[in-house]
Design an enzyme around this catalytic site. Structure first.
Site, PDB file in Angstrom:
ATOM      1  N   HIS A 192       2.304  -0.697  -1.545  1.00 21.29           N
ATOM      2  CA  HIS A 192       2.098   0.701  -1.165  1.00 21.29           C
ATOM      3  C   HIS A 192       1.059   0.878  -0.066  1.00 21.29           C
ATOM      4  O   HIS A 192       0.504   1.961   0.091  1.00 21.29           O
ATOM      5  CB  HIS A 192       1.710   1.532  -2.405  1.00 21.29           C
ATOM      6  N   CYS A 195      -0.330   5.328  13.103  1.00 18.51           N
ATOM      7  CA  CYS A 195       0.112   6.473  13.884  1.00 18.51           C
ATOM      8  C   CYS A 195       1.222   7.190  13.111  1.00 18.51           C
ATOM      9  O   CYS A 195       2.165   6.555  12.649  1.00 18.51           O
ATOM     10  CB  CYS A 195       0.610   5.990  15.246  1.00 18.51           C
ATOM     11  N   CYS A 222      -0.440   7.188  21.840  1.00 24.43           N
ATOM     12  CA  CYS A 222       0.512   8.284  22.093  1.00 24.43           C
ATOM     13  C   CYS A 222      -0.061   9.672  21.851  1.00 24.43           C
ATOM     14  O   CYS A 222       0.608  10.667  22.120  1.00 24.43           O
ATOM     15  CB  CYS A 222       1.766   8.078  21.241  1.00 24.43           C
ATOM     16  N   SER A 249       2.325   2.074 -15.319  1.00 20.39           N
ATOM     17  CA  SER A 249       3.117   2.883 -16.250  1.00 20.39           C
ATOM     18  C   SER A 249       4.600   2.560 -16.122  1.00 20.39           C
ATOM     19  O   SER A 249       5.399   3.003 -16.946  1.00 20.39           O
ATOM     20  CB  SER A 249       2.881   4.369 -15.981  1.00 20.39           C
ATOM     21  N   PRO A 280      -3.186  -0.913 -22.487  1.00 20.42           N
ATOM     22  CA  PRO A 280      -3.519  -0.335 -23.798  1.00 20.42           C
ATOM     23  C   PRO A 280      -2.371   0.507 -24.356  1.00 20.42           C
ATOM     24  O   PRO A 280      -2.267   0.694 -25.556  1.00 20.42           O
ATOM     25  CB  PRO A 280      -4.734   0.545 -23.514  1.00 20.42           C
TER      26      PRO A 280
END
Ligand code: NAD
Length: 251
Positions: A119, A127, A150, A189, A214
């Site tokens: 991720h 950019c 740019c 999760s 947990p």
């Protein structure tokens, strides 16, 4: 003190190839908020307002500032015994890959070498229009700053909701899941795709799944062993049981 069954220690020590997948929970004990727990980020913030392309187009200052605040929280945090146990696991095992959904660089800071970031990373910016990582820009004071190439706005190099994952990282993660004989899912999760499918890729390739969390998750019914304890306790205990004499930082 958490009990590690002898069969689990032998399984890990004897693995030909280990793939680990980590999520926000692995950094919880470093003081970095998870997403979905009771005090998680999404109980306090609406992802539509800070973690989508549309949000950035609507209010780039708000999104930039939100990530700037999280960057400060992360910079002040330190890797804990669980992150370091994964470094020792890499050092001891025959083949190892660590796939993370986290953007906090804790694994890199702890010393993990074979790290696949699914991720992105909060410490990089890119950019908005050209999608290329930018290392330096003019400090004009404008928020967000502009791309030196740019002139478009810069944004954090993280995967937002609705965006595709970096294709190379995803390919490497799938390959690691298919190649391993032991797959360790830590602090996730299991609700965010495509990372959530990785344990099932490993299962299809007949790997044994170990879960460190947990709480139960959608992958729990399919695991060979579950360690229902925080990563900072469970991972050092697991590494010490698999490789007695391991030298663990913070553990
Ligand atoms: P999540 O918030 O959905 O789930 C966290 C999981 O960790 C839960 O199952 C919880 O039971 C478990 N957990 C909580 N404390 C733990 C501990 N001490 N030890 C082990 N497990 C613990 O997180 P997720 O599955 O990673 O969600 C996906 C998204 O969250 C990813 O896209 C990731 O980029 C993002 N995220 C990353 C960070 C970070 O970089 N540290 C922080 C928040 C969110």
């Amino acid at each position: 003190m958490i009990h590690i069954p002898a069969g689990l220690a032998d399984l890990v020590a004897g693995a030909k190839s280990i793939a680990a997948l980590t999520g926000a929970g692995v950094s919880a004990e470093s003081g970095i908020s998870t997403f979905r727990d009771a005090h998680g980020l999404w109980s306090r913030f609406n992802p539509d307002e800070v973690a989508t392309r549309e949000a950035f187009l609507r209010d780039p200052v708000k999104v930039w500032d939100w990530y700037a605040e999280r960057r400060v929280q992360i910079a002040l945090a330190e890797p804990h015994a669980g992150h370091y146990a994964l470094v020792e696991m890499e050092r001891r095992s025959r083949e190892f890959a660590l796939v993370t959904q986290n953007i906090d660089e804790m694994h890199r800071r702890a010393g993990t070498k074979r790290l696949i970031e699914l991720h992105g990373s909060i410490s990089r910016v890119k950019c908005f229009d050209e999608d290329v990582v930018v290392d330096e820009w003019d400090a004009t004071g404008e928020v967000p700053p502009r791309c030196p190439q740019c002139g478009s706005r810069l944004r954090p190099d993280v995967v937002w909701f609705g965006e595709s994952l970096p294709i190379d990282a995803l390919g490497e993660a799938i390959a690691a899941a298919q190649r391993c004989d032991v797959f360790i899912s830590v602090g996730t999760s299991g609700l965010v795709e495509p990372a959530a499918s990785l344990p099932f890729e490993a299962l299809r390739a007949r790997a044994a799944i170990i879960e460190v969390n947990p709480e139960e998750t959608p992958v729990s019914p399919f695991v060979r062993y579950a360690l229902r304890a925080p990563a900072g306790e469970a991972l050092p205990a697991l590494v010490r049981a698999a490789w007695p004499g391991s030298e663990l930082i913070g553990g």
